[in-house]
Design an enzyme around this catalytic site. Structure first.
Site, PDB file in Angstrom:
ATOM      1  N   ASP A   1       0.499   5.483   8.257  1.00 51.50           N
ATOM      2  CA  ASP A   1      -0.255   4.471   9.260  1.00 51.50           C
ATOM      3  C   ASP A   1       0.467   3.653  10.191  1.00 51.50           C
ATOM      4  OD1 ASP A   1       0.196   2.653   7.178  1.00 51.50           O
ATOM      5  OD2 ASP A   1      -1.736   2.290   6.695  1.00 51.50           O
ATOM      6  N   ILE A  48       1.645   0.890   8.933  1.00 49.71           N
ATOM      7  CA  ILE A  48       1.293  -0.565   8.239  1.00 49.71           C
ATOM      8  C   ILE A  48       1.830  -0.503   6.802  1.00 49.71           C
ATOM      9  CG2 ILE A  48      -0.548  -2.034   7.343  1.00 49.71           C
ATOM     10  CD1 ILE A  48      -2.318  -0.678   9.761  1.00 49.71           C
ATOM     11  N   ASP A  59      -5.021   7.621   2.185  1.00 51.31           N
ATOM     12  CA  ASP A  59      -5.336   6.579   1.181  1.00 51.31           C
ATOM     13  C   ASP A  59      -6.613   5.472   1.676  1.00 51.31           C
ATOM     14  OD1 ASP A  59      -5.379   5.424  -1.506  1.00 51.31           O
ATOM     15  OD2 ASP A  59      -3.592   4.208  -1.097  1.00 51.31           O
TER      16      ASP A  59
HETATM   17 ZN   LIG Z   1      -5.529   5.627  -3.661  1.00 52.99          ZN
END
Ligand SMILES: [Zn+2]
Length: 382
Positions: free
Chosen positions: A244, A246, A270
């Site tokens: 991402d 990040i 996630d």
């Molecule tokens: Zn996770």
């Protein structure tokens, strides 16, 4: 159904202009050249195998931990807008009662037919079998060392729908790893402080998957090499990567790609429940969090509190961070590697004759234009 005027990305080849014939949700023909009669005209856009996210905890206001069938269904219908055609639903550390309830509801969900959404492949159990030293956002008091008796209860409650288990290999003697493999569950090392040399024992037994490389694990250090070093070193370990921008710096994505190559990476989100929602204040369990852009952090401390990015964002971030990735290398990281790992590559995960027509249409900037699940168009951009 005919899909025409497409740049078709196959496992080992790109067809610059071609067409597909789909019958009863199955790909029957793949051809080069133009098709003159009626068909779904992709106007020269990309056609790829649908994305598969093997690690996600919710989105669109749905938190899987609440364990409601309705929530599971909502997520499945919404997530197609990210180009996802299949996913493995995550579960975090929770009390045994709550986990058993989640697994029971989940088994009912898996029995439901005719959900107009992405296909759920099973559960990724991320806790309680993880290390207190690398617990991340998991609840310390509910952690347990990896043990087969609790695992059995969860497998039974899920009706054998657990596909991946994240665990700390250093907190068991090898029998837990063996048990997972014997039950066709992928052992995924993660949330652990294991050393490089300690990894060898369970690698020999057969773990070949790790949970979100670099996040929640012993790292890369010249003095104390850990799981991150080990999984970069071994060519045949598949690394989940939260790309991402990040959770991993884009320059570190370059390093991962250089070392692992496209065969060793699977892109994941996630993501938590605020994914896909507007910026604002949300709850993660009992915690107050703020979502701003793709970032979700604790309201009080500003500490990262789970991931808020969509899968297509992570694909673009990965692609743009590396530069010069071929599209048939990209699909290894979004679809092929994980479907091989999950043992479903004979049915889906690439565009091939007699496979399911699980497809995504992208423009040149990798924005999602359409998502097709088993031959049905379930998402079209406006
Ligand atoms: Zn996770």
């Amino acid at each position: 159904m005919i899909i025409k005027n497409a740049k078709i990305v196959l496992e080992n080849k790109i067809i610059n202009n071609g067409w597909l014939e789909i019958e009863d949700g199955i790909i029957k023909k793949i051809n080069e050249g133009s098709y003159d009669a009626d068909g779904l005209d992709l106007k020269g856009n990309w056609l790829l195998p649908g994305f598969i996210d093997c690690h996600v905890h919710g989105g669109y206001g749905v938190d899987f931990e609440t364990g409601t069938l309705e929530g599971f269904e909502t997520f499945s219908r919404k997530v197609v807008q990210e180009g996802i055609t299949s996913y493995v639903q995550g579960s975090v550390t929770n009390s045994l009662d709550n986990n058993l309830n989640y697994m029971k509801q989940f088994s009912l969900f898996m029995n439901k037919k005719n959900i107009s959404g992405a296909k759920c492949l099973g559960i990724h159990l991320e806790g309680p079998f993880i290390s207190p030293e690398k617990k991340g956002a998991h609840e310390l008091s509910l952690l347990e060392p990896p043990n087969i008796s609790t695992l059995k209860l969860l497998i039974d409650a899920s009706n054998n729908n657990i596909k991946i288990v994240t665990y700390a290999p250093d907190l068991q003697d090898g029998n837990f790893t063996k048990y997972l493999l014997d039950n066709n569950i992928i052992p995924s090392a993660g949330h652990t402080n294991i050393s490089f040399s300690e990894c060898e024992k369970d690698y020999k037994i057969g773990f070949r998957h790790i949970t979100h490389l670099f996040n929640g694990m012993s790292g890369v250090s010249q003095y104390e090499p850990g799981l991150a070093s080990f999984s970069l070193y071994k060519d045949d370990i598949l690394c989940e990567v939260i790309s991402d921008g990040i959770h991993i710096n884009p320059d570190t994505l370059k390093l991962i790609y250089k070392i692992k190559g496209p065969e060793g990476i699977c892109i994941i989100t996630d993501a938590m429940n605020a994914k896909g929602l507007n910026d604002g204040e949300y709850k993660l369990g009992n915690l107050e969090v703020i979502k701003k852009g793709m970032k979700v952090s604790l309201k009080d401390s500003g500490v990262l509190a789970g991931a808020g990015a969509t899968y297509d964002h992570n694909v673009r971030t990965f692609f743009n961070s590396i530069g010069n990735i071929k599209m048939n290398e990209l699909i290894k990281m979004t679809s092929i590697n994980i479907s091989k790992q999950l043992n479903i590559f004979d049915k889906t995960g690439s565009i091939d004759i007699n496979k399911k027509a699980d497809l995504v249409v992208l423009d040149d900037q990798l924005n999602i234009l359409k998502t097709i699940v088993e031959g049905r168009i379930l998402y079209e951009s406006k």
